[in-house]
Design an enzyme around this catalytic site. Structure first.
Site, PDB file in Angstrom:
ATOM      1  N   ASP A   6      -2.589   1.623 -14.363  1.00  0.00           N
ATOM      2  CA  ASP A   6      -2.365   2.704 -13.395  1.00  0.00           C
ATOM      3  C   ASP A   6      -3.719   3.360 -13.192  1.00  0.00           C
ATOM      4  OD1 ASP A   6      -1.821   5.015 -12.004  1.00  0.00           O
ATOM      5  OD2 ASP A   6      -0.053   5.542 -13.188  1.00  0.00           O
ATOM      6  N   ILE A   7      -4.265   3.234 -11.986  1.00  0.00           N
ATOM      7  CA  ILE A   7      -5.636   3.741 -11.790  1.00  0.00           C
ATOM      8  C   ILE A   7      -5.684   5.272 -11.751  1.00  0.00           C
ATOM      9  CG2 ILE A   7      -6.308   1.598 -10.617  1.00  0.00           C
ATOM     10  CD1 ILE A   7      -6.614   3.306  -8.016  1.00  0.00           C
ATOM     11  N   TYR A  19      -6.584   9.678   4.440  1.00  0.00           N
ATOM     12  CA  TYR A  19      -6.802   8.266   4.100  1.00  0.00           C
ATOM     13  C   TYR A  19      -8.219   7.854   4.523  1.00  0.00           C
ATOM     14  CZ  TYR A  19      -6.103   3.173   4.092  1.00  0.00           C
ATOM     15  OH  TYR A  19      -6.226   1.814   3.867  1.00  0.00           O
ATOM     16  N   VAL A  74     -10.909   9.725   4.940  1.00  0.00           N
ATOM     17  CA  VAL A  74     -11.941  10.317   4.071  1.00  0.00           C
ATOM     18  C   VAL A  74     -11.950   9.610   2.710  1.00  0.00           C
ATOM     19  CG1 VAL A  74     -12.665  12.411   2.847  1.00  0.00           C
ATOM     20  CG2 VAL A  74     -11.932  12.550   5.246  1.00  0.00           C
ATOM     21  N   LYS A  81     -11.331   6.577   2.132  1.00  0.00           N
ATOM     22  CA  LYS A  81     -11.981   5.269   2.281  1.00  0.00           C
ATOM     23  C   LYS A  81     -13.467   5.405   2.607  1.00  0.00           C
ATOM     24  CE  LYS A  81      -8.487   2.497   1.339  1.00  0.00           C
ATOM     25  NZ  LYS A  81      -8.476   1.685   0.111  1.00  0.00           N
ATOM     26  N   VAL A 123      -2.896  -5.612   8.019  1.00  0.00           N
ATOM     27  CA  VAL A 123      -2.118  -6.603   7.269  1.00  0.00           C
ATOM     28  C   VAL A 123      -0.656  -6.165   7.100  1.00  0.00           C
ATOM     29  CG1 VAL A 123      -2.034  -7.937   5.134  1.00  0.00           C
ATOM     30  CG2 VAL A 123      -4.240  -7.148   6.001  1.00  0.00           C
TER      31      VAL A 123
HETATM   32  P1  NAP Z   1       0.721  -1.937  -0.474  1.00  0.00           P
HETATM   33  O1  NAP Z   1       1.509  -3.105  -0.051  1.00  0.00           O
HETATM   34  O2  NAP Z   1       1.312  -0.566  -0.368  1.00  0.00           O
HETATM   35  O3  NAP Z   1       0.238  -2.191  -1.974  1.00  0.00           O
HETATM   36  C1  NAP Z   1      -0.518  -1.265  -2.668  1.00  0.00           C
HETATM   37  C2  NAP Z   1      -0.631  -1.680  -4.104  1.00  0.00           C
HETATM   38  O4  NAP Z   1      -1.392  -0.679  -4.798  1.00  0.00           O
HETATM   39  C3  NAP Z   1       0.739  -1.754  -4.809  1.00  0.00           C
HETATM   40  O5  NAP Z   1       0.718  -2.800  -5.742  1.00  0.00           O
HETATM   41  C4  NAP Z   1       0.815  -0.410  -5.503  1.00  0.00           C
HETATM   42  O6  NAP Z   1       1.679  -0.404  -6.643  1.00  0.00           O
HETATM   43  C5  NAP Z   1      -0.634  -0.271  -5.925  1.00  0.00           C
HETATM   44  N1  NAP Z   1      -0.967   1.083  -6.362  1.00  0.00           N
HETATM   45  C6  NAP Z   1      -0.836   2.261  -5.712  1.00  0.00           C
HETATM   46  N2  NAP Z   1      -1.213   3.276  -6.497  1.00  0.00           N
HETATM   47  C7  NAP Z   1      -1.597   2.731  -7.681  1.00  0.00           C
HETATM   48  C8  NAP Z   1      -2.075   3.254  -8.906  1.00  0.00           C
HETATM   49  N3  NAP Z   1      -2.220   4.565  -9.099  1.00  0.00           N
HETATM   50  N4  NAP Z   1      -2.390   2.398  -9.902  1.00  0.00           N
HETATM   51  C9  NAP Z   1      -2.246   1.074  -9.738  1.00  0.00           C
HETATM   52  N5  NAP Z   1      -1.755   0.523  -8.626  1.00  0.00           N
HETATM   53  C10 NAP Z   1      -1.436   1.338  -7.605  1.00  0.00           C
HETATM   54  O7  NAP Z   1      -0.655  -1.848   0.330  1.00  0.00           O
HETATM   55  P2  NAP Z   1      -1.633  -2.986   0.885  1.00  0.00           P
HETATM   56  O8  NAP Z   1      -1.524  -2.976   2.350  1.00  0.00           O
HETATM   57  O9  NAP Z   1      -1.452  -4.257   0.147  1.00  0.00           O
HETATM   58  O10 NAP Z   1      -3.039  -2.331   0.515  1.00  0.00           O
HETATM   59  C11 NAP Z   1      -3.923  -2.853  -0.456  1.00  0.00           C
HETATM   60  C12 NAP Z   1      -5.293  -2.241  -0.204  1.00  0.00           C
HETATM   61  O11 NAP Z   1      -5.772  -2.605   1.093  1.00  0.00           O
HETATM   62  C13 NAP Z   1      -5.293  -0.708  -0.233  1.00  0.00           C
HETATM   63  O12 NAP Z   1      -6.469  -0.252  -0.850  1.00  0.00           O
HETATM   64  C14 NAP Z   1      -5.290  -0.340   1.246  1.00  0.00           C
HETATM   65  O13 NAP Z   1      -5.820   0.942   1.462  1.00  0.00           O
HETATM   66  C15 NAP Z   1      -6.160  -1.443   1.813  1.00  0.00           C
HETATM   67  N6  NAP Z   1      -5.995  -1.694   3.242  1.00  0.00           N
HETATM   68  C16 NAP Z   1      -4.820  -2.135   3.743  1.00  0.00           C
HETATM   69  C17 NAP Z   1      -4.705  -2.391   5.111  1.00  0.00           C
HETATM   70  C18 NAP Z   1      -3.435  -2.923   5.715  1.00  0.00           C
HETATM   71  O14 NAP Z   1      -3.399  -3.120   6.950  1.00  0.00           O
HETATM   72  N7  NAP Z   1      -2.391  -3.199   4.951  1.00  0.00           N
HETATM   73  C19 NAP Z   1      -5.808  -2.168   5.962  1.00  0.00           C
HETATM   74  C20 NAP Z   1      -6.996  -1.727   5.423  1.00  0.00           C
HETATM   75  C21 NAP Z   1      -7.096  -1.501   4.050  1.00  0.00           C
HETATM   76  P3  NAP Z   1       3.229   0.083  -6.555  1.00  0.00           P
HETATM   77  O15 NAP Z   1       4.027  -1.097  -6.091  1.00  0.00           O
HETATM   78  O16 NAP Z   1       3.502   0.494  -7.967  1.00  0.00           O
HETATM   79  O17 NAP Z   1       3.280   1.227  -5.583  1.00  0.00           O
END
Ligand code: NAP
Length: 276
Positions: free
Chosen positions: A62-63, A193, A195, A197, A230
């Site tokens: 857990d970060i 979000y 800020v 990033k 994504v």
């Molecule tokens: P997601 O499906 O919501 O997955 C996020 C992951 O992060 C989940 O496994 C979640 O765990 C975990 N997480 C959240 N808080 C945490 C914590 N305190 N400690 C450990 N794990 C934690 O989101 P995603 O779209 O895959 O996003 C992954 C990364 O890509 C993020 O950094 C996001 O900002 C970035 N991103 C995504 C997009 C997009 O279009 N999807 C675009 C640009 C950047 P839980 O299941 O326990 O909640």
């Protein structure tokens, strides 16, 4: 102590992190750790990969929790004497229509995306072995949010001499400014979000500089990237990329060949260096 190379992906029980682990299981010549804050969700994800014939290992992380980060650090130190690949993927985002007060959104979002990611880096970067790779998953939103900052803030965030302490001070100030409802007057964009990033991208630039200064001979490459838009729980079903496609740029950076001297300290999307 094992000599097997080891890769760790944060927040990898679902979404892009899960797809990064899947790709690393296929391509990384060593142990791949799927980590999750919730062991149940993590083990379930490992089992899903097992059904695909892929073998990921699990460790809780857990970060938001320094103890949890340090437990992983000690485990890696003891079992592997360090680590070879670190992908900081874990992140959160409030939905656009969420009615949680903006100041709360700012505090919660910065806590995980910036301060949590920074804590992981503080504890794990010293363990990264020579020729290691570090990938910080940021977002193109960091660039658009930077464009929405005052000239003064933009100058600070683009500076080649900004220190980690100064960045932490600025991120803390943003949260404080939202509590006083003066963040726009103080030159911040209206996106927590975004800020958070900006923080991740600038932190990556600083860390890469520090590696140049302190561990020049170690050939470690550290970059920030955007996975694209994504289809995950975060971005929703309308997004244009599948999670596997979203994993491509982070995985490309995690698997840069050992004779590569770049990219380093850059922000990339679609495997291409972007101007910050
Ligand atoms: P997601 O499906 O919501 O997955 C996020 C992951 O992060 C989940 O496994 C979640 O765990 C975990 N997480 C959240 N808080 C945490 C914590 N305190 N400690 C450990 N794990 C934690 O989101 P995603 O779209 O895959 O996003 C992954 C990364 O890509 C993020 O950094 C996001 O900002 C970035 N991103 C995504 C997009 C997009 O279009 N999807 C675009 C640009 C950047 P839980 O299941 O326990 O909640």
């Amino acid at each position: 102590m094992s000599n097997v190379p080891v890769a760790v992906v944060t927040g990898s029980n679902k979404g892009i992190g899960f797809a990064i682990v899947r790709a690393l299981c296929k391509q990384f010549p060593g142990d791949v750790y799927l980590t999750a804050r919730d062991p149940g969700r993590g083990q379930k994800a490992v089992a899903k990969l097992q059904e695909e014939g892929l073998c990921a290992l699990f460790h809780q992380l857990d970060i938001d929790d320094l103890q949890s980060i340090r437990a992983l650090r000690d485990f890696l130190k003891e079992k592997y004497g360090g680590l070879n690949v670190l992908v900081n993927n874990a992140g959160i985002a409030f939905k656009v229509h969420d009615t949680t007060p903006f100041a709360v959104q700012a505090e919660v979002t910065l806590k995980t995306n910036f301060f949590g990611t920074r804590n992981v880096c503080t504890e794990l970067l010293p363990l990264v072995k020579p020729y290691g790779k570090v990938v910080n998953v940021s977002s193109m939103v960091s660039s658009s949010a930077l464009g929405g900052c005052s000239r003064e803030l933009q100058q600070k965030f683009r500076s080649d001499t900004i220190t980690e302490d100064e960045l932490v001070e600025l991120m803390t100030k943003f949260v404080e400014d939202t509590k006083k409802s003066v963040h726009e007057k103080e030159g911040w964009p209206n996106t927590a979000y975004g800020v958070s990033k900006i923080g991740v991208t600038v932190l990556s630039r600083i860390q890469a500089r520090m590696l140049n200064e302190k561990r020049k001979g170690d050939h470690i490459l550290l970059n920030a990237c955007c996975p694209g838009w994504v289809r995950t729980d975060m971005a929703g079903p309308q997004a244009t990329k599948s999670p596997d496609e979203g994993a491509e740029t982070p995985v490309y950076l995690a698997l840069l060949p050992s004779d590569a001297d770049g990219p380093h300290g850059q922000f990339l999307s679609n495997k291409t260096v972007r101007t910050w």
